[in-house]
Design a protein around this motif. Structure first.
Motif, PDB file in Angstrom:
ATOM      1  N   ASP A 191       0.814  -1.218   0.000  1.00  0.00           N
ATOM      2  CA  ASP A 191       0.000   0.000   0.000  1.00  0.00           C
ATOM      3  C   ASP A 191       0.842   1.260   0.000  1.00  0.00           C
ATOM      4  O   ASP A 191       0.329   2.362   0.239  1.00  0.00           O
ATOM      5  CB  ASP A 191      -0.926   0.013   1.233  1.00  0.00           C
ATOM      6  CG  ASP A 191      -1.937  -1.129   1.192  1.00  0.00           C
ATOM      7  OD1 ASP A 191      -2.411  -1.462   0.085  1.00  0.00           O
ATOM      8  OD2 ASP A 191      -2.228  -1.695   2.258  1.00  0.00           O
ATOM      9  N   GLY A 192       2.130   1.093  -0.255  1.00  0.00           N
ATOM     10  CA  GLY A 192       2.987   2.261  -0.280  1.00  0.00           C
ATOM     11  C   GLY A 192       3.568   2.583   1.076  1.00  0.00           C
ATOM     12  O   GLY A 192       3.289   1.929   2.081  1.00  0.00           O
ATOM     13  N   CYS A 193       4.387   3.595   1.116  1.00  0.00           N
ATOM     14  CA  CYS A 193       5.040   4.002   2.357  1.00  0.00           C
ATOM     15  C   CYS A 193       4.018   4.563   3.338  1.00  0.00           C
ATOM     16  O   CYS A 193       3.165   5.380   2.956  1.00  0.00           O
ATOM     17  CB  CYS A 193       6.092   5.068   2.034  1.00  0.00           C
ATOM     18  SG  CYS A 193       7.183   5.429   3.416  1.00  0.00           S
ATOM     19  N   PRO A 194       4.043   4.149   4.604  1.00  0.00           N
ATOM     20  CA  PRO A 194       3.085   4.660   5.589  1.00  0.00           C
ATOM     21  C   PRO A 194       3.176   6.183   5.714  1.00  0.00           C
ATOM     22  O   PRO A 194       4.263   6.774   5.583  1.00  0.00           O
ATOM     23  CB  PRO A 194       3.513   3.972   6.897  1.00  0.00           C
ATOM     24  CG  PRO A 194       4.264   2.764   6.452  1.00  0.00           C
ATOM     25  CD  PRO A 194       4.950   3.163   5.175  1.00  0.00           C
ATOM     26  N   PRO A 195       2.055   6.859   5.976  1.00  0.00           N
ATOM     27  CA  PRO A 195       2.052   8.335   6.075  1.00  0.00           C
ATOM     28  C   PRO A 195       3.050   8.873   7.083  1.00  0.00           C
ATOM     29  O   PRO A 195       3.681   9.909   6.852  1.00  0.00           O
ATOM     30  CB  PRO A 195       0.604   8.636   6.497  1.00  0.00           C
ATOM     31  CG  PRO A 195      -0.187   7.484   5.958  1.00  0.00           C
ATOM     32  CD  PRO A 195       0.708   6.306   6.085  1.00  0.00           C
ATOM     33  N   GLU A 196       3.206   8.182   8.225  1.00  0.00           N
ATOM     34  CA  GLU A 196       4.124   8.699   9.239  1.00  0.00           C
ATOM     35  C   GLU A 196       5.565   8.693   8.735  1.00  0.00           C
ATOM     36  O   GLU A 196       6.370   9.564   9.111  1.00  0.00           O
ATOM     37  CB  GLU A 196       4.008   7.889  10.537  1.00  0.00           C
ATOM     38  CG  GLU A 196       4.261   6.391  10.404  1.00  0.00           C
ATOM     39  CD  GLU A 196       3.000   5.601  10.105  1.00  0.00           C
ATOM     40  OE1 GLU A 196       2.996   4.390  10.415  1.00  0.00           O
ATOM     41  OE2 GLU A 196       2.037   6.196   9.583  1.00  0.00           O
ATOM     42  N   CYS A 197       5.898   7.755   7.879  1.00  0.00           N
ATOM     43  CA  CYS A 197       7.246   7.724   7.310  1.00  0.00           C
ATOM     44  C   CYS A 197       7.426   8.855   6.305  1.00  0.00           C
ATOM     45  O   CYS A 197       8.493   9.488   6.246  1.00  0.00           O
ATOM     46  CB  CYS A 197       7.503   6.377   6.644  1.00  0.00           C
ATOM     47  SG  CYS A 197       7.576   5.000   7.805  1.00  0.00           S
ATOM     48  N   LEU A 198       6.394   9.093   5.512  1.00  0.00           N
ATOM     49  CA  LEU A 198       6.463  10.197   4.557  1.00  0.00           C
ATOM     50  C   LEU A 198       6.596  11.526   5.282  1.00  0.00           C
ATOM     51  O   LEU A 198       7.356  12.417   4.866  1.00  0.00           O
ATOM     52  CB  LEU A 198       5.216  10.187   3.677  1.00  0.00           C
ATOM     53  CG  LEU A 198       5.082   9.016   2.712  1.00  0.00           C
ATOM     54  CD1 LEU A 198       3.727   9.061   2.003  1.00  0.00           C
ATOM     55  CD2 LEU A 198       6.210   9.028   1.680  1.00  0.00           C
ATOM     56  N   ASP A 199       5.834  11.688   6.390  1.00  0.00           N
ATOM     57  CA  ASP A 199       5.931  12.927   7.171  1.00  0.00           C
ATOM     58  C   ASP A 199       7.346  13.101   7.722  1.00  0.00           C
ATOM     59  O   ASP A 199       7.879  14.222   7.738  1.00  0.00           O
ATOM     60  CB  ASP A 199       4.923  12.903   8.330  1.00  0.00           C
ATOM     61  CG  ASP A 199       3.473  13.005   7.837  1.00  0.00           C
ATOM     62  OD1 ASP A 199       3.276  13.440   6.674  1.00  0.00           O
ATOM     63  OD2 ASP A 199       2.560  12.628   8.604  1.00  0.00           O
ATOM     64  N   LEU A 201      10.044  12.112   6.459  1.00  0.00           N
ATOM     65  CA  LEU A 201      10.947  12.468   5.371  1.00  0.00           C
ATOM     66  C   LEU A 201      10.596  13.816   4.734  1.00  0.00           C
ATOM     67  O   LEU A 201      11.293  14.264   3.827  1.00  0.00           O
ATOM     68  CB  LEU A 201      10.911  11.376   4.295  1.00  0.00           C
ATOM     69  CG  LEU A 201      11.442   9.999   4.735  1.00  0.00           C
ATOM     70  CD1 LEU A 201      11.158   8.966   3.649  1.00  0.00           C
ATOM     71  CD2 LEU A 201      12.941  10.079   5.003  1.00  0.00           C
ATOM     72  N   GLY A 202       9.553  14.423   5.228  1.00  0.00           N
ATOM     73  CA  GLY A 202       9.151  15.713   4.665  1.00  0.00           C
ATOM     74  C   GLY A 202       8.504  15.574   3.294  1.00  0.00           C
ATOM     75  O   GLY A 202       8.557  16.500   2.492  1.00  0.00           O
ATOM     76  N   LEU A 203       7.888  14.443   3.061  1.00  0.00           N
ATOM     77  CA  LEU A 203       7.255  14.184   1.760  1.00  0.00           C
ATOM     78  C   LEU A 203       5.751  14.089   1.953  1.00  0.00           C
ATOM     79  O   LEU A 203       5.236  13.905   3.044  1.00  0.00           O
ATOM     80  CB  LEU A 203       7.802  12.873   1.159  1.00  0.00           C
ATOM     81  CG  LEU A 203       9.307  12.829   0.931  1.00  0.00           C
ATOM     82  CD1 LEU A 203       9.718  11.447   0.486  1.00  0.00           C
ATOM     83  CD2 LEU A 203       9.721  13.870  -0.114  1.00  0.00           C
ATOM     84  N   LYS A 204       5.062  14.197   0.838  1.00  0.00           N
ATOM     85  CA  LYS A 204       3.618  14.070   0.860  1.00  0.00           C
ATOM     86  C   LYS A 204       3.215  12.861   0.024  1.00  0.00           C
ATOM     87  O   LYS A 204       3.840  12.549  -0.967  1.00  0.00           O
ATOM     88  CB  LYS A 204       2.966  15.342   0.286  1.00  0.00           C
ATOM     89  CG  LYS A 204       3.185  16.579   1.152  1.00  0.00           C
ATOM     90  CD  LYS A 204       2.451  17.777   0.552  1.00  0.00           C
ATOM     91  CE  LYS A 204       2.656  19.008   1.421  1.00  0.00           C
ATOM     92  NZ  LYS A 204       1.927  20.182   0.873  1.00  0.00           N
ATOM     93  N   ALA A 205       2.125  12.251   0.444  1.00  0.00           N
ATOM     94  CA  ALA A 205       1.621  11.096  -0.295  1.00  0.00           C
ATOM     95  C   ALA A 205       1.089  11.547  -1.649  1.00  0.00           C
ATOM     96  O   ALA A 205       0.597  12.660  -1.789  1.00  0.00           O
ATOM     97  CB  ALA A 205       0.520  10.416   0.513  1.00  0.00           C
TER      98      ALA A 205
END
Length: 205
Positions: A191-199, A201-205
């Protein structure tokens, strides 16, 4: 000798089980077969294992077949996790393998005769007719090649190779694979990278 399925794996783990079994001293297999040491379970052997109804051995006599069936179940007994060697069709596998590869036949038959001779010398009966404790006494003396007495070396060689053949049949059967709980390559859902990991890394889903 108390053998559990896990103990059997530890004992057998010192040698490549599915790489083939050179029963006896291995000379016949080396000289007569270009595939000696590289015998993988054949599809017809597994078809024999899965066959329904009474199985009629093509190589073994009834007495010999009863002996390999009993011996296989002493090596891999039924337990709470799964069935025994005979439940998995290992005797059929061995009969097919020995029929299909004649260079196994003399060492196999010789080993079974040695086992019966030893049983009769000690207890006055063929191996299958001995009491469980008497069978155990014989197997205890030949199960561990590094400590076996010189006069029992032939029996130890037979038993070690027979044990490998039993393991080859069992752990390539459906029962054995289920026992190992081997899942193999199975599709998974990503399902892709979890939102907390994206946050993080400073990235957005």
């Amino acid at each position: 000798m108390e053998i559990t399925r896990r103990n059997a794996l530890k004992i057998i783990g010192a040698t490549p089980v599915a790489a083939g079994v050179a029963l006896g001293d291995g000379v016949a297999a080396t000289q007569e077969s270009p595939h000696a040491g590289h015998v993988m379970p054949a599809t017809p052997a597994h078809q024999a294992m899965a066959a329904k109804g009474p199985y009629k051995p093509t190589f073994f006599t009834p007495q010999e077949y009863a002996t390999i069936t009993l011996l296989g179940d002493l090596i891999i007994p039924r337990d709470a996790r799964s069935g025994s060697a005979s439940d998995a069709g290992v005797p059929q596998f061995i009969d097919f393998t020995v029929t299909d590869r004649p260079y196994y036949q003399t060492p196999m038959r010789g080993g079974l005769r040695w086992l019966d001779h030893e049983a009769r010398e000690r207890f006055g009966k063929a191996f299958v007719d001995c009491a469980p404790a008497d069978r155990t006494a014989i197997l205890d003396d030949i199960a561990f090649p590094k400590t076996v007495k010189p006069e029992l070396a032939q029996g130890a060689a037979f038993f070690s190779n027979f044990r490998d053949l039993v393991a080859s049949g069992f752990f390539t059967s459906k029962t054995g694979i289920d026992d190992l709980q081997y899942l193999g390559n199975r599709p998974t859902q990503w399902d892709g990278c979890p939102p907390e990991c994206l946050d993080h890394l400073g990235l957005k889903a």
